[in-house]
Every structure is written in C-alpha cells, then in structure tokens.
Design a protein around this motif. Structure first.
Motif, short mmCIF file in Angstrom:
data_model
loop_
_atom_site.label_atom_id
_atom_site.label_comp_id
_atom_site.label_asym_id
_atom_site.label_seq_id
_atom_site.Cartn_x
_atom_site.Cartn_y
_atom_site.Cartn_z
N UNK A 51 13.80 62.88 33.82
CA UNK A 51 12.70 63.66 33.23
C UNK A 51 12.77 65.11 33.70
N UNK A 52 13.04 65.33 34.96
CA UNK A 52 13.09 66.70 35.50
C UNK A 52 14.27 67.48 34.95
N UNK A 53 15.33 66.81 34.59
CA UNK A 53 16.49 67.51 34.01
C UNK A 53 16.26 67.86 32.55
N UNK A 54 15.30 67.18 31.91
CA UNK A 54 15.13 67.36 30.46
C UNK A 54 13.91 68.19 30.07
N UNK A 55 12.84 68.12 30.83
CA UNK A 55 11.57 68.70 30.39
C UNK A 55 11.50 70.18 30.73
N UNK A 56 10.73 70.94 29.95
CA UNK A 56 10.51 72.36 30.21
C UNK A 56 9.58 72.51 31.42
N UNK A 57 10.02 73.26 32.43
CA UNK A 57 9.24 73.42 33.65
C UNK A 57 8.90 74.89 33.91
N UNK A 58 8.94 75.69 32.89
CA UNK A 58 8.66 77.12 33.06
C UNK A 58 7.29 77.34 33.69
N UNK A 59 7.24 78.07 34.80
CA UNK A 59 5.97 78.38 35.45
C UNK A 59 5.35 77.23 36.20
N UNK A 60 6.03 76.07 36.26
CA UNK A 60 5.49 74.94 37.01
C UNK A 60 5.66 75.19 38.51
#
Length: 376
Positions: A51-60
C-alpha cells in the motif's frame, strides 16, 4: 497482564485526517485511495509495504510508524515527512492513545521496578540529570501526543474533577467517602477525572470503576484494598491488590486519571480506565483542570491541592466568555482553619460576582448536591 490500546473517541472534524490504528489505515486506503496530507501516528506499517509503495502520500506525515526500508524510502521520496521510531525507549513519544493500567503495569508480576511506568520514570530522571536536549524534545512530543489523545477521548463528555491528597490511606473512612463520591458522580452521568495517583485520587477512580456493579461490590473492594493501605513500602504489593479487585470484579466503569512522572515516587492507580500520564507537571496540572468542564470537587489536601484550587480559580476569575467552572470544597474545618483557603477564594469570587459558582460543604456526601446547585 497484557497491554491493550484503549478505546478512543471518534475523530472530530479537526482530527479526521489522523490515523491512529491499522484498522483506520486500511479504511482510509480502501475508502479514499490516498494518504495525501494524512497524519499517521504510531501505527506499525511493516505489513503494509504494498500500500505504501502504491498510494499517493504527498504532504503526509508518519510519526513513529515502523515500516520496511523500501516503504520508508519510497514515501520520503514521494513527498511525505517521516519521523522514524526512536529505539530503546520505555515509551512511545508518538503514541496515539492514552495509557491503560495494564499497559503501564505490564510485568508487575515480576515487580513494579520492571514495568513501563517505572522504567519511564527512571529514563526521565536520567535524561533530566544529563540535560539532554534530544530527550527534552522527546518528552515534549510525548506530552503533546497525550494531550491530543485526551482531547479526542473526552469529546462531548461532562467531566467532573475530584482533587485531593495522595496521603489518604485505603481502609479509612475518608477513602471510602471519596470512593462513594466517585461512584455517585459516575452514576449521574459524569466522567470522573483525577490526578491519577494514590489516595483520594485512587478512591474516586475506584468509585467510578464500581459504578456499574451492585452497591456491596464497593464495600467488599474497600475491605480487600485495606490490606495494603499505602503504596509505601511496596508499590508492587499496593498495585497487585488493585489488580486483584479488577480481576474479581471485571468490567468496571470508565474514568480518567492524569498523573505525572514528575512525581515518580507516586505510582498511577489501576482504577482509571484511561491514563493520560505526562512528563511535565505544569502541562498536566493545567490540562487536568481545563478539562473539568462540569466542575471540580476539592477534598482535604495539602500544598498540591491548595495549588489546584487557585489554578482553577484563576481562569474562573478572568473568564469573560461563559460561566465559571463550579468549585466545591469539602470539609469546612480543613479549608477555613487548618488551611484557610476558603476566605481568600470567597474574596476573589466577590470581586467577580462568582459566589454562585463556589460552595463549601461539611461532608463529602454533600458534594454531589452542591455541584448540582452550582450548575455542574
């Protein structure tokens, strides 16, 4: 005993971008398909690499979340801010929940000295003596996380504080009276909050714990606790007796304890379901009183309780946005003769026309009615 995270309040609008459990993480990813600007707090993500490799984490922001090296590298490169877990600490500075008694006293069967509570105090003492700025920062981060968790827990609660000295021994009528007070307040729908330590604080939390049970349960519990009157000379024995009560009468009512490692020689009590323990005593004192929105009952105490009375009176004195918090002082002789706090409190109240929000009663059994009269 095994540490289990406490139940916590549903996130409010101001907290709806916080993720504090693996279940919340999975729900957000499945529902929103993005972690943009979410704050993930002390969640073990080592099994969520895909999930961490695929999802958008901008600003997280990831606060103390264990994850694989591949996941950590990817989320940092993708625009997230990662605060890694701090190794070799007896506490988690990024924690998302307040503590439970089982968590703080984990390992008690081998002696209190090896519990997370005792080890955290030892760490505090050592790092305070060293003057380590990094340790000071970790303490501040931890205390802020605890405050955040406590705010979420108490959303919508009618909180009544019960303040009093730590020297009130189990087996005394004063202790039994404080326990009956806590039970009556809990049965009236209030959330009982105390300083989370021994003595009067433990008694009030015990009363709230006893609230769902038949009346004779409290009488029997008081008899059992009286076999270990104080936390000296043995915190281990004192705490074990409390857990014996909890095991004999499970499923007690909830209440809140807000203790501090600043007074590390005073252990937390095991009857508060939710324990918000702080390193900074000033933060703890201010936070405890500020959250007692439905009033505060002050039982006989010494310097610490006197300080709490005026810590509570000061914002009441300057309150301009609403009604002052009701204050009930118990034991006329104590607060007028032994420690003449009541006359000064009266003088302050007259200056601000607050007489209708303060009361002095002779006996502890009068406190709930006095609180009700004052609008608590």
């Amino acid at each position: 005993m095994h540490a289990t995270p406490p139940a916590h309040a549903t996130h409010t609008a101001s907290h709806d971008r916080e993720i504090e459990s693996l279940a919340e993480f999975d729900e957000v990813v499945a529902t929103h398909g993005t972690l943009v600007r979410f704050r993930v707090q002390a969640v073990d993500l080592t099994a969520r690499t895909d999930a961490l490799l695929a999802v958008d984490v901008t600003g997280a922001v990831f606060l103390g979340c264990p994850m694989t090296d591949a996941a950590a590298t990817r989320v940092a490169a993708a625009g997230a801010l990662v605060f890694p877990p701090i190794p070799d600490l007896p506490f988690d500075p990024y924690r998302g929940f307040v503590y439970t008694p089982d968590e703080l006293f984990d390992g008690l069967e081998k002696g209190y000295e090896g519990t997370p509570d005792a080890l955290s105090y030892a760490w505090f003492q050592q790092t305070k003596a060293d003057g380590d700025v990094f340790a000071s920062m970790l303490r501040a981060v931890h205390d802020d996380a605890i405050s955040d968790a406590l705010d979420e827990l108490l959303v919508g609660a009618r909180v009544v504080g019960v303040m009093g000295g730590h020297a009130m021994a189990r087996g005394t009528e004063a202790y039994a009276g404080a326990a009956r007070l806590g039970r009556e307040l809990a049965r009236a729908g209030f959330t009982v909050a105390t300083g989370g330590g021994p003595g009067a604080m433990e008694a009030a939390n015990l009363g709230a714990y006893a609230a769902p049970h038949a009346d004779d349960m409290l009488d029997q519990a008081l008899q059992l606790l009286a076999t270990t009157p104080m936390f000296v000379p043995s915190i281990t024995d004192w705490a074990r007796t409390a857990f014996e009560v909890r095991e004999r009468w499970p499923d007690g009512g909830p209440s809140v304890g807000i203790p501090t490692w600043f007074y590390g020689h005073e252990p937390p009590n095991a009857f508060a379901a939710h324990i918000a323990k702080y390193f900074a005593n000033a933060t703890r004192e201010d936070g405890l009183l500020a959250r007692c929105t439905a009033g505060v009952v002050f039982l006989p105490g010494a310097a610490g309780t006197v300080q709490e009375i005026f810590d509570n009176a000061t914002p009441n004195y300057y309150e301009s946005r609403g009604e002052p918090t009701p204050m009930v002082l118990v034991n006329r002789e104590h607060w007028t003769d032994r420690l003449p706090t009541w006359p000064l409190l009266q003088s302050l109240a007259r200056e601000r026309s607050m007489e209708a929000r303060i009361a002095l009663v002779d006996g502890i059994e009068e406190a709930p009615d006095a609180l009700k009269r004052l609008g608590g």
